[in-house]
Design a protein around this motif. Sequence first.
Motif, PDB file in Angstrom:
ATOM      1  N   SER A  70      32.568 -56.878 -11.315  1.00 15.80           N
ATOM      2  CA  SER A  70      33.038 -55.856 -12.255  1.00 15.80           C
ATOM      3  C   SER A  70      32.390 -54.523 -11.898  1.00 15.80           C
ATOM      4  CB  SER A  70      32.725 -56.251 -13.698  1.00 15.80           C
ATOM      5  OG  SER A  70      31.336 -56.371 -13.890  1.00 15.80           O
ATOM      6  N   PHE A  71      33.190 -53.455 -11.980  1.00 16.03           N
ATOM      7  CA  PHE A  71      32.737 -52.124 -11.590  1.00 16.03           C
ATOM      8  C   PHE A  71      32.743 -51.163 -12.767  1.00 16.03           C
ATOM      9  CE2 PHE A  71      34.327 -53.821  -7.551  1.00 16.03           C
ATOM     10  CZ  PHE A  71      33.300 -53.470  -6.683  1.00 16.03           C
ATOM     11  N   THR A  72      31.731 -50.284 -12.778  1.00 13.95           N
ATOM     12  CA  THR A  72      31.616 -49.211 -13.761  1.00 13.95           C
ATOM     13  C   THR A  72      31.380 -47.918 -13.001  1.00 13.95           C
ATOM     14  OG1 THR A  72      30.657 -50.735 -15.369  1.00 13.95           O
ATOM     15  CG2 THR A  72      30.328 -48.405 -15.783  1.00 13.95           C
ATOM     16  N   LEU A  73      32.080 -46.863 -13.388  1.00 10.95           N
ATOM     17  CA  LEU A  73      31.929 -45.556 -12.762  1.00 10.95           C
ATOM     18  C   LEU A  73      31.623 -44.533 -13.841  1.00 10.95           C
ATOM     19  CD1 LEU A  73      32.167 -44.012 -10.054  1.00 10.95           C
ATOM     20  CD2 LEU A  73      34.560 -43.625 -10.612  1.00 10.95           C
ATOM     21  N   HIS A  74      30.491 -43.875 -13.717  1.00  8.15           N
ATOM     22  CA  HIS A  74      30.061 -42.854 -14.686  1.00  8.15           C
ATOM     23  C   HIS A  74      30.089 -43.437 -16.112  1.00  8.15           C
ATOM     24  CE1 HIS A  74      28.902 -38.789 -15.511  1.00  8.15           C
ATOM     25  NE2 HIS A  74      29.934 -38.563 -16.297  1.00  8.15           N
ATOM     26  N   ASN A  75      29.555 -44.669 -16.242  1.00  3.00           N
ATOM     27  CA  ASN A  75      29.428 -45.400 -17.510  1.00  3.00           C
ATOM     28  C   ASN A  75      30.751 -45.813 -18.145  1.00  3.00           C
ATOM     29  OD1 ASN A  75      26.581 -45.318 -17.470  1.00  3.00           O
ATOM     30  ND2 ASN A  75      26.632 -43.220 -18.233  1.00  3.00           N
ATOM     31  N   VAL A  76      31.822 -45.873 -17.346  1.00  2.83           N
ATOM     32  CA  VAL A  76      33.118 -46.321 -17.844  1.00  2.83           C
ATOM     33  C   VAL A  76      33.585 -47.482 -16.963  1.00  2.83           C
ATOM     34  CG1 VAL A  76      35.545 -45.679 -18.193  1.00  2.83           C
ATOM     35  CG2 VAL A  76      33.727 -44.032 -18.710  1.00  2.83           C
ATOM     36  N   SER A  77      33.955 -48.595 -17.587  1.00  2.00           N
ATOM     37  CA  SER A  77      34.464 -49.742 -16.837  1.00  2.00           C
ATOM     38  C   SER A  77      35.780 -49.353 -16.161  1.00  2.00           C
ATOM     39  CB  SER A  77      34.687 -50.923 -17.768  1.00  2.00           C
ATOM     40  OG  SER A  77      35.280 -51.990 -17.063  1.00  2.00           O
ATOM     41  N   VAL A  78      35.873 -49.619 -14.838  1.00  2.00           N
ATOM     42  CA  VAL A  78      37.079 -49.245 -14.106  1.00  2.00           C
ATOM     43  C   VAL A  78      37.819 -50.458 -13.529  1.00  2.00           C
ATOM     44  CG1 VAL A  78      36.353 -46.891 -13.586  1.00  2.00           C
ATOM     45  CG2 VAL A  78      35.725 -48.738 -12.022  1.00  2.00           C
ATOM     46  N   GLY A  79      37.310 -51.671 -13.746  1.00  2.00           N
ATOM     47  CA  GLY A  79      38.041 -52.853 -13.326  1.00  2.00           C
ATOM     48  C   GLY A  79      37.191 -53.878 -12.598  1.00  2.00           C
ATOM     49  N   ASN A  80      37.859 -54.961 -12.174  1.00  2.00           N
ATOM     50  CA  ASN A  80      37.243 -56.087 -11.472  1.00  2.00           C
ATOM     51  C   ASN A  80      37.956 -56.308 -10.148  1.00  2.00           C
ATOM     52  OD1 ASN A  80      35.620 -56.583 -13.736  1.00  2.00           O
ATOM     53  ND2 ASN A  80      37.156 -57.914 -14.633  1.00  2.00           N
ATOM     54  N   ALA A  81      37.227 -56.878  -9.206  1.00  2.98           N
ATOM     55  CA  ALA A  81      37.812 -57.246  -7.911  1.00  2.98           C
ATOM     56  C   ALA A  81      37.127 -58.510  -7.417  1.00  2.98           C
ATOM     57  CB  ALA A  81      37.644 -56.113  -6.903  1.00  2.98           C
ATOM     58  N   THR A  82      37.821 -59.266  -6.577  1.00  2.00           N
ATOM     59  CA  THR A  82      37.291 -60.507  -6.020  1.00  2.00           C
ATOM     60  C   THR A  82      36.827 -60.267  -4.589  1.00  2.00           C
ATOM     61  OG1 THR A  82      38.813 -61.770  -7.397  1.00  2.00           O
ATOM     62  CG2 THR A  82      37.850 -62.916  -5.515  1.00  2.00           C
ATOM     63  N   THR A  83      35.656 -60.817  -4.252  1.00  2.00           N
ATOM     64  CA  THR A  83      35.129 -60.649  -2.907  1.00  2.00           C
ATOM     65  C   THR A  83      35.995 -61.383  -1.887  1.00  2.00           C
ATOM     66  OG1 THR A  83      33.620 -62.521  -3.217  1.00  2.00           O
ATOM     67  CG2 THR A  83      32.724 -60.320  -3.633  1.00  2.00           C
ATOM     68  N   ASN A  84      36.160 -60.760  -0.719  1.00  2.00           N
ATOM     69  CA  ASN A  84      36.918 -61.383   0.368  1.00  2.00           C
ATOM     70  C   ASN A  84      35.974 -62.215   1.250  1.00  2.00           C
ATOM     71  OD1 ASN A  84      35.552 -59.556   2.050  1.00  2.00           O
ATOM     72  ND2 ASN A  84      37.293 -58.161   2.195  1.00  2.00           N
ATOM     73  N   SER A  85      36.452 -62.664   2.394  1.00  2.00           N
ATOM     74  CA  SER A  85      35.639 -63.517   3.263  1.00  2.00           C
ATOM     75  C   SER A  85      34.412 -62.784   3.820  1.00  2.00           C
ATOM     76  CB  SER A  85      36.486 -64.060   4.421  1.00  2.00           C
ATOM     77  OG  SER A  85      36.989 -62.986   5.198  1.00  2.00           O
ATOM     78  N   ASN A  86      34.430 -61.465   3.780  1.00  2.00           N
ATOM     79  CA  ASN A  86      33.268 -60.674   4.197  1.00  2.00           C
ATOM     80  C   ASN A  86      32.326 -60.369   3.041  1.00  2.00           C
ATOM     81  OD1 ASN A  86      34.098 -60.478   6.921  1.00  2.00           O
ATOM     82  ND2 ASN A  86      35.546 -58.869   6.351  1.00  2.00           N
TER      83      ASN A  86
END
Length: 192
Positions: A70-86
């Motif tokens: 999960s990512f936050t930018l400037h104290n605002v949640s901006v979404g989630n992403a799944t890690t790839n094979s790297n």
Amino acid sequence: MSKNIPVIWKLFVATLLLCVLAAALSGTIAEAADSTTLSVNPVTGTYNGTVSISARLTSNGSNVAGANISFTLHNVSVGNATTNSNGIASLTGINISGIGAGTYAAGVQANYAGNDSYNASSGTATFTVNKAEQTITFTTRPPSSAMYGTNFTVVARASSGLAVNYSSSGAASNSGGNYTMTSGSGTAGPRY
């Protein structure tokens, strides 16, 4: 009495007790989860633009794939992403409108909640917003020449959407975008 019990029965009972004990303990002993490291990349963008965010999740030097970050930018949640094979999770096209130009320490945050195999971890990085370039365009231009005492209007727009401030130099005075020639000779120019 124990002298009369054959050895085979003693081994059978001992084996049975070990099996019962092993079955009782099998659900309570678990391996410890591995530690993780979440490395977040610094982010740089331009005022009113968009940015991309990425982070890499590793455990004992190896990439961790399939983990939700999960990512936050400037104290605002901006979404989630799944890690790839790297081990990399990323989000693109994040709108940064309204965040003022400047550098924000720990302005980018990423979090991994962990699971049965891997412990939770988090990381931060610097977030930098650069000033936007702007151009000023005349929609109503000043005349190429004007006589003493005449008036003309100049209208200009800034690409940033900010207000254009007008001033004058030389043989003219102004009030906002309205100009008056104050001399019969010389040059005048609107300033913005």
